[in-house]
Motif scaffolding. Structure first.
Motif, mmCIF file in Angstrom:
data_model
loop_
_atom_site.group_PDB
_atom_site.id
_atom_site.type_symbol
_atom_site.label_atom_id
_atom_site.label_comp_id
_atom_site.label_asym_id
_atom_site.label_seq_id
_atom_site.Cartn_x
_atom_site.Cartn_y
_atom_site.Cartn_z
ATOM 1 N N GLY A 99 0.770 -1.237 0.000
ATOM 2 C CA GLY A 99 0.000 0.000 0.000
ATOM 3 C C GLY A 99 0.801 1.286 0.000
ATOM 4 O O GLY A 99 0.223 2.366 -0.004
ATOM 5 N N THR A 100 2.131 1.209 -0.029
ATOM 6 C CA THR A 100 2.929 2.437 -0.018
ATOM 7 C C THR A 100 3.662 2.637 -1.343
ATOM 8 O O THR A 100 3.890 1.680 -2.077
ATOM 9 C CB THR A 100 3.936 2.430 1.156
ATOM 10 N N ASN A 101 3.991 3.875 -1.641
ATOM 11 C CA ASN A 101 4.733 4.228 -2.852
ATOM 12 C C ASN A 101 6.160 4.654 -2.545
ATOM 13 O O ASN A 101 6.911 4.947 -3.452
ATOM 14 C CB ASN A 101 4.036 5.397 -3.564
ATOM 15 N N ALA A 102 6.526 4.748 -1.275
ATOM 16 C CA ALA A 102 7.840 5.254 -0.878
ATOM 17 C C ALA A 102 8.867 4.125 -0.826
ATOM 18 O O ALA A 102 8.647 3.096 -0.192
ATOM 19 C CB ALA A 102 7.745 5.930 0.481
ATOM 20 N N TRP A 103 9.983 4.332 -1.504
ATOM 21 C CA TRP A 103 11.079 3.363 -1.552
ATOM 22 C C TRP A 103 12.386 4.087 -1.239
ATOM 23 O O TRP A 103 12.608 5.204 -1.685
ATOM 24 C CB TRP A 103 11.184 2.751 -2.935
ATOM 25 N N LYS A 104 13.267 3.425 -0.497
ATOM 26 C CA LYS A 104 14.576 3.991 -0.159
ATOM 27 C C LYS A 104 15.635 3.288 -1.000
ATOM 28 O O LYS A 104 15.654 2.060 -1.082
ATOM 29 C CB LYS A 104 14.868 3.789 1.331
ATOM 30 N N ILE A 105 16.522 4.070 -1.627
ATOM 31 C CA ILE A 105 17.608 3.498 -2.421
ATOM 32 C C ILE A 105 18.698 3.032 -1.453
ATOM 33 O O ILE A 105 19.262 3.847 -0.723
ATOM 34 C CB ILE A 105 18.179 4.539 -3.410
ATOM 35 N N ILE A 106 18.965 1.719 -1.439
ATOM 36 C CA ILE A 106 19.952 1.193 -0.494
ATOM 37 C C ILE A 106 21.218 0.680 -1.182
ATOM 38 O O ILE A 106 22.200 0.382 -0.508
ATOM 39 C CB ILE A 106 19.349 0.088 0.405
ATOM 40 N N ARG A 107 21.226 0.572 -2.511
ATOM 41 C CA ARG A 107 22.424 0.169 -3.233
ATOM 42 C C ARG A 107 22.367 0.738 -4.636
ATOM 43 O O ARG A 107 21.328 0.723 -5.271
ATOM 44 C CB ARG A 107 22.515 -1.354 -3.318
ATOM 45 N N MET A 108 23.504 1.258 -5.104
ATOM 46 C CA MET A 108 23.568 1.793 -6.462
ATOM 47 C C MET A 108 24.745 1.178 -7.197
ATOM 48 O O MET A 108 25.798 0.962 -6.627
ATOM 49 C CB MET A 108 23.703 3.319 -6.450
ATOM 50 N N GLY A 109 24.539 0.899 -8.458
ATOM 51 C CA GLY A 109 25.556 0.325 -9.329
ATOM 52 C C GLY A 109 24.911 0.185 -10.696
ATOM 53 O O GLY A 109 24.104 1.023 -11.090
ATOM 54 N N ALA A 110 25.249 -0.885 -11.421
ATOM 55 C CA ALA A 110 24.569 -1.158 -12.685
ATOM 56 C C ALA A 110 23.099 -1.456 -12.404
ATOM 57 O O ALA A 110 22.214 -1.114 -13.182
ATOM 58 C CB ALA A 110 25.221 -2.334 -13.393
ATOM 59 N N ASP A 111 22.864 -2.096 -11.249
ATOM 60 C CA ASP A 111 21.505 -2.343 -10.747
ATOM 61 C C ASP A 111 21.292 -1.471 -9.522
ATOM 62 O O ASP A 111 22.246 -1.104 -8.847
ATOM 63 C CB ASP A 111 21.324 -3.807 -10.343
ATOM 64 N N ILE A 112 20.041 -1.167 -9.235
ATOM 65 C CA ILE A 112 19.707 -0.365 -8.056
ATOM 66 C C ILE A 112 18.808 -1.195 -7.156
ATOM 67 O O ILE A 112 17.816 -1.778 -7.619
ATOM 68 C CB ILE A 112 19.018 0.955 -8.461
ATOM 69 N N ARG A 113 19.171 -1.289 -5.869
ATOM 70 C CA ARG A 113 18.331 -2.004 -4.895
ATOM 71 C C ARG A 113 17.547 -0.971 -4.119
ATOM 72 O O ARG A 113 18.111 -0.011 -3.594
ATOM 73 C CB ARG A 113 19.164 -2.853 -3.941
ATOM 74 N N ILE A 114 16.225 -1.165 -4.083
ATOM 75 C CA ILE A 114 15.352 -0.270 -3.338
ATOM 76 C C ILE A 114 14.608 -1.071 -2.276
ATOM 77 O O ILE A 114 14.320 -2.251 -2.473
ATOM 78 C CB ILE A 114 14.368 0.482 -4.270
ATOM 79 N N LYS A 115 14.309 -0.411 -1.160
ATOM 80 C CA LYS A 115 13.642 -1.058 -0.029
ATOM 81 C C LYS A 115 12.330 -0.341 0.244
ATOM 82 O O LYS A 115 12.302 0.888 0.346
ATOM 83 C CB LYS A 115 14.547 -0.989 1.199
ATOM 84 N N CYS A 116 11.249 -1.097 0.347
ATOM 85 C CA CYS A 116 9.932 -0.533 0.623
ATOM 86 C C CYS A 116 9.918 0.064 2.027
ATOM 87 O O CYS A 116 10.339 -0.579 2.987
ATOM 88 C CB CYS A 116 8.875 -1.622 0.501
ATOM 89 N N GLU A 117 9.438 1.293 2.139
ATOM 90 C CA GLU A 117 9.373 1.965 3.437
ATOM 91 C C GLU A 117 8.216 1.440 4.283
ATOM 92 O O GLU A 117 8.205 1.631 5.484
ATOM 93 C CB GLU A 117 9.219 3.480 3.245
ATOM 94 N N GLY A 118 7.254 0.766 3.662
ATOM 95 C CA GLY A 118 6.110 0.245 4.395
ATOM 96 C C GLY A 118 6.401 -1.081 5.070
ATOM 97 O O GLY A 118 6.271 -1.225 6.277
ATOM 98 N N CYS A 119 6.835 -2.079 4.281
ATOM 99 C CA CYS A 119 6.996 -3.438 4.815
ATOM 100 C C CYS A 119 8.439 -3.906 4.901
ATOM 101 O O CYS A 119 8.718 -4.931 5.501
ATOM 102 C CB CYS A 119 6.188 -4.427 3.976
ATOM 103 N N GLY A 120 9.372 -3.171 4.278
ATOM 104 C CA GLY A 120 10.777 -3.534 4.359
ATOM 105 C C GLY A 120 11.258 -4.479 3.269
ATOM 106 O O GLY A 120 12.427 -4.859 3.248
ATOM 107 N N HIS A 121 10.393 -4.857 2.335
ATOM 108 C CA HIS A 121 10.774 -5.743 1.230
ATOM 109 C C HIS A 121 11.746 -5.010 0.308
ATOM 110 O O HIS A 121 11.559 -3.832 0.025
ATOM 111 C CB HIS A 121 9.516 -6.156 0.455
ATOM 112 N N SER A 122 12.801 -5.695 -0.171
ATOM 113 C CA SER A 122 13.738 -5.033 -1.075
ATOM 114 C C SER A 122 13.728 -5.700 -2.443
ATOM 115 O O SER A 122 13.510 -6.902 -2.560
ATOM 116 C CB SER A 122 15.153 -5.026 -0.492
ATOM 117 N N VAL A 123 13.966 -4.881 -3.467
ATOM 118 C CA VAL A 123 13.925 -5.322 -4.856
ATOM 119 C C VAL A 123 15.135 -4.741 -5.576
ATOM 120 O O VAL A 123 15.497 -3.589 -5.339
ATOM 121 C CB VAL A 123 12.636 -4.807 -5.549
#
Length: 65
Positions: free
Chosen positions: A21-45
Motif C-alpha cells: 500500500g505504499t509508494n515510498a522506496w529507499k535506495i539502499i544500493r547503487m551500481g549497474a543495478d539499483i536495490r530499493i527497499k519498501c518503506e512500508g513493509c521492508g521488502h527489497s527489490v
C-alpha cells in the motif's frame, strides 16, 4: 527529457505502488543495478538502472550529504 538525479539513501516515489500500500522506496544500493527497499513493509527489490529511471516518479526525501 531531463535526467533524474538521485543518490544513495534518497526516498523516491515509484509509478506503481507496492502491494503493501505504499509508494515510498529507499535506495539502499547503487551500481549497474539499483536495490530499493519498501518503506512500508521492508521488502527489497533489485532492478536495472535504466528500468528504475523509467519507473521512478519523483524524489520524496533527499538524503543528507
Amino acid at each position: 527529457m531531463e535526467a533524474k538525479v538521485y543518490g544513495l539513501n534518497d526516498v523516491v516515489e515509484m509509478k506503481k505502488q507496492h502491494p503493501c500500500g505504499t509508494n515510498a522506496w529507499k535506495i539502499i544500493r547503487m551500481g549497474a543495478d539499483i536495490r530499493i527497499k519498501c518503506e512500508g513493509c521492508g521488502h527489497s527489490v533489485m532492478i536495472p538502472r535504466n528500468e528504475f529511471s523509467k519507473k521512478m516518479k519523483k524524489i520524496l526525501v533527499k538524503a543528507e550529504s
